[in-house]
Design an enzyme around this catalytic site. Structure first.
Site, PDB file in Angstrom:
ATOM      1  N   GLY A 248     -24.934  28.821  -1.704  1.00  0.00           N
ATOM      2  CA  GLY A 248     -24.706  28.033  -0.498  1.00  0.00           C
ATOM      3  C   GLY A 248     -25.832  27.094  -0.126  1.00  0.00           C
ATOM      4  CD  GLU A 282     -23.224  35.296  -5.973  1.00  0.00           C
ATOM      5  OE1 GLU A 282     -22.525  34.694  -5.135  1.00  0.00           O
ATOM      6  OE2 GLU A 282     -23.016  36.463  -6.330  1.00  0.00           O
ATOM      7  N   PRO A 283     -26.479  30.034  -6.771  1.00  0.00           N
ATOM      8  CG  PRO A 283     -28.312  28.925  -7.737  1.00  0.00           C
ATOM      9  CD  PRO A 283     -27.719  30.293  -7.523  1.00  0.00           C
ATOM     10  NE  ARG A 285     -22.555  22.521  -1.447  1.00  0.00           N
ATOM     11  CZ  ARG A 285     -21.298  22.301  -1.039  1.00  0.00           C
ATOM     12  NH1 ARG A 285     -20.787  21.105  -1.097  1.00  0.00           N
ATOM     13  NH2 ARG A 285     -20.573  23.281  -0.546  1.00  0.00           N
ATOM     14  NE  ARG A 321     -17.735  18.910  -1.424  1.00  0.00           N
ATOM     15  CZ  ARG A 321     -18.406  18.441  -0.415  1.00  0.00           C
ATOM     16  NH1 ARG A 321     -18.708  17.164  -0.364  1.00  0.00           N
ATOM     17  NH2 ARG A 321     -18.814  19.239   0.550  1.00  0.00           N
ATOM     18  CB  CYS A 352       1.780   8.298  -2.201  1.00  0.00           C
ATOM     19  SG  CYS A 352       2.129   6.858  -3.175  1.00  0.00           S
ATOM     20  CD  GLU A 353      -0.644  13.156   0.769  1.00  0.00           C
ATOM     21  OE1 GLU A 353      -0.864  13.242   1.994  1.00  0.00           O
ATOM     22  OE2 GLU A 353       0.223  13.811   0.188  1.00  0.00           O
TER      23      GLU A 353
HETATM   24  N1  LLP Z   1     -21.268  32.708  -4.227  1.00  0.00           N
HETATM   25  C1  LLP Z   1     -20.090  32.909  -3.606  1.00  0.00           C
HETATM   26  C2  LLP Z   1     -19.624  34.279  -3.377  1.00  0.00           C
HETATM   27  C3  LLP Z   1     -19.329  31.807  -3.173  1.00  0.00           C
HETATM   28  O1  LLP Z   1     -18.184  32.007  -2.550  1.00  0.00           O
HETATM   29  C4  LLP Z   1     -19.825  30.492  -3.403  1.00  0.00           C
HETATM   30  C5  LLP Z   1     -19.052  29.323  -2.976  1.00  0.00           C
HETATM   31  C6  LLP Z   1     -21.047  30.334  -4.066  1.00  0.00           C
HETATM   32  C7  LLP Z   1     -21.749  31.471  -4.457  1.00  0.00           C
HETATM   33  C8  LLP Z   1     -21.641  28.998  -4.378  1.00  0.00           C
HETATM   34  O2  LLP Z   1     -21.865  28.225  -3.241  1.00  0.00           O
HETATM   35  P1  LLP Z   1     -22.694  26.866  -3.392  1.00  0.00           P
HETATM   36  O3  LLP Z   1     -24.098  27.236  -3.792  1.00  0.00           O
HETATM   37  O4  LLP Z   1     -22.044  26.051  -4.448  1.00  0.00           O
HETATM   38  O5  LLP Z   1     -22.592  26.236  -2.063  1.00  0.00           O
HETATM   39  N2  LLP Z   1     -15.389  23.513  -2.137  1.00  0.00           N
HETATM   40  C9  LLP Z   1     -16.428  23.513  -1.122  1.00  0.00           C
HETATM   41  C10 LLP Z   1     -17.414  24.638  -1.347  1.00  0.00           C
HETATM   42  C11 LLP Z   1     -16.754  25.987  -1.422  1.00  0.00           C
HETATM   43  C12 LLP Z   1     -17.724  27.058  -1.756  1.00  0.00           C
HETATM   44  C13 LLP Z   1     -17.023  28.327  -2.089  1.00  0.00           C
HETATM   45  N3  LLP Z   1     -17.906  29.390  -2.432  1.00  0.00           N
HETATM   46  C14 LLP Z   1     -17.090  22.150  -1.096  1.00  0.00           C
HETATM   47  O6  LLP Z   1     -16.666  21.264  -1.830  1.00  0.00           O
HETATM   48  O7  LLP Z   1     -18.020  21.916  -0.323  1.00  0.00           O
END
Ligand code: LLP
Length: 432
Positions: A248, A282-283, A285, A321, A352-353
């Site tokens: 996150g 768990e990165p 993004r 997004r 078409c949205e």
């Molecule tokens: N660990 C778990 C349990 C998660 O659910 C997620 C993301 C991550 C790690 C990785 O999170 P990150 O580091 O990538 O922020 N589609 C959305 C983001 C959804 C994230 C879902 N879970 C967007 O485009 O912003």
């Protein structure tokens, strides 16, 4: 590499007015592979993984890359080569991770709805642990493990009841009313049941409070709540091997730096030093986001209803997004053109949205049809959320390292779109 912790390497830069990925002008990639096109800088992905590994190096540390952010095999393989693991949420992601060479013991299976077959394939593959999200899941997992005759490794995902300061409510996961995780009091009971079960092996504890978080404070809050439970479990005679604080970590969609691994490390390491736990993060993004762009070509510039619409060949089907979360992505001309007036425009796709846009109300030096735009910070949750809506072919993905270029996924074809479909004989019978 040494400087990666403080200044993550620039994935895309301008040389002589032309946007490059590594040593390769993006315009040549668009020419060669057509648009819309995803381009990822593998060296930048590597620098970001190393940034985490350096920042947390003093602990026993596992980076479990969140495959959902970008599951392209070439990207995963580069991450695997750095000794990283994976956070997965489906049997499909398990296959991707294994195929890309991620070591099974470093794979962690999250998600509130794991199917029996997914549990089976995870156990057989020898993954690091299942992150259990309900009592029902724990019982089913124990049953599946017993049937196979191999104990299932587990961690319980805690819901710490923290409302993370995310950019959209859909990316908040740590508050009590979200579907994710289990309250600490309930988790304690589940641990004690699992501890005594012959086909469950308690390994760790997990938490994930949300996404695109730019401040270390909520992580500290979440860590404290998890550590309190770790202590209680210790009193119950249950010793854990690892603590997974989730992912996150926010990136700078507007060109700002985002949450640096070092700042996070400075905040949380003091709490963890004496605990003897492996730290898992768990990165997703922050590893791939800035390392990717979506290249799209301008089809039309349309003036209507007092507005200017720049209509591009990429839209919500390629990058959801903006439409889904109101997510902001910088949009830039790939080749800077002089003498273009700046105008306030909407950059919209061909779908078409009305909700199909890449940017709204953006001041842009006005491009002409045929010119290229780069949508920045699109390496995460770009292709992985792409769809075939409007019977559109998903775009190609190209990886770059320095001056090397590789087509990591070819563009879909119309044939791909109908593969697996058939017309029933009984309605198509044309023998009359
Ligand atoms: N660990 C778990 C349990 C998660 O659910 C997620 C993301 C991550 C790690 C990785 O999170 P990150 O580091 O990538 O922020 N589609 C959305 C983001 C959804 C994230 C879902 N879970 C967007 O485009 O912003």
């Amino acid at each position: 590499m040494g400087q990666s912790v403080l200044t993550p390497m620039v994935a895309f830069d301008r040389r002589g007015g032309e946007l490059h990925c590594g040593d390769v002008p993006l315009a040549t990639l668009a020419e060669r592979f057509e648009t819309p096109l995803y381009v990822y800088n593998l060296a930048a992905v590597e620098a970001r993984v190393r940034g985490f590994q350096e920042a947390f190096g003093e602990l026993d540390f596992v980076l479990a890359y969140a495959v959902k952010a970008n599951g392209n095999l070439a990207v995963l393989n580069r991450i695997a080569g750095l000794g990283a693991g994976a956070d997965i949420v489906s049997g499909g992601e398990l296959q991707r991770a294994l195929r890309a060479g991620i070591v099974p013991e470093r794979i962690f299976f999250a998600g509130v709805g794991k199917r029996r077959e997914e549990m089976e394939s995870g156990i057989r593959a020898g993954i690091g642990a299942f992150h259990v999200e309900s009592e029902g899941e724990l019982r089913l997992l124990a049953q599946v493990a017993e049937e196979i005759g191999v104990p299932a490794p587990i961690a319980v995902r805690i819901n710490p009841d923290i409302l993370s300061p995310a950019f959209h409510e859909y990316t908040q996961t740590g508050h009590a009313s979200s579907k994710f995780g289990i309250p600490p009091e309930v988790a304690r009971e589940l641990y004690s049941w699992a501890h005594r079960h012959p086909f469950l092996r308690v390994r760790g504890i997990a938490v994930h409070i949300g996404s695109q978080i730019l401040d270390p404070a909520p992580y500290l809050e979440s860590l404290d709540s998890v550590l309190a439970l770790v202590e209680e479990l210790g009193a119950d005679g249950i010793r854990l091997e690892y603590l997974d604080l989730g992912g996150g970590f926010g990136v700078g969609y507007e060109g700002d730096p985002g949450l640096a691994p070092r700042d996070l490390a400075m905040a949380i390491l003091p709490r963890l030093r004496s605990k003897g736990l492996t730290l898992v993060l768990e990165p997703g993004r922050t590893i791939v986001g800035e390392a990717g762009v979506l290249l799209t070509r301008v089809l039309q510039v349309k003036r209507s209803g007092g507005k200017v619409f720049v209509v591009t060949d990429g839209g919500m089907t390629e990058l959801l997004r903006p439409s889904h979360y109101g997510g902001f992505h910088r949009v830039e001309p790939v080749v800077l053109q002089e003498d273009r007036p700046e105008e306030r425009v909407d950059v919209v796709g061909p779908v078409c949205e009305t909700g199909d846009f890449l940017a709204r109300d953006r001041v842009l030096s006005l491009p002409r049809p045929g010119e290229l735009l780069a949508v920045r910070t699109a390496g995460a949750y770009g292709f992985s959320m792409a769809s075939n809506y409007n019977a559109r072919c998903r775009p190609a993905e190209v990886v770059v390292d320095g001056s090397r270029v590789h087509l990591a996924r070819r563009r879909e074809t119309h044939e791909d779109l109908v593969r697996g479909e058939s017309i029933p004989r009984w309605t198509a019978a044309a023998d009359g």
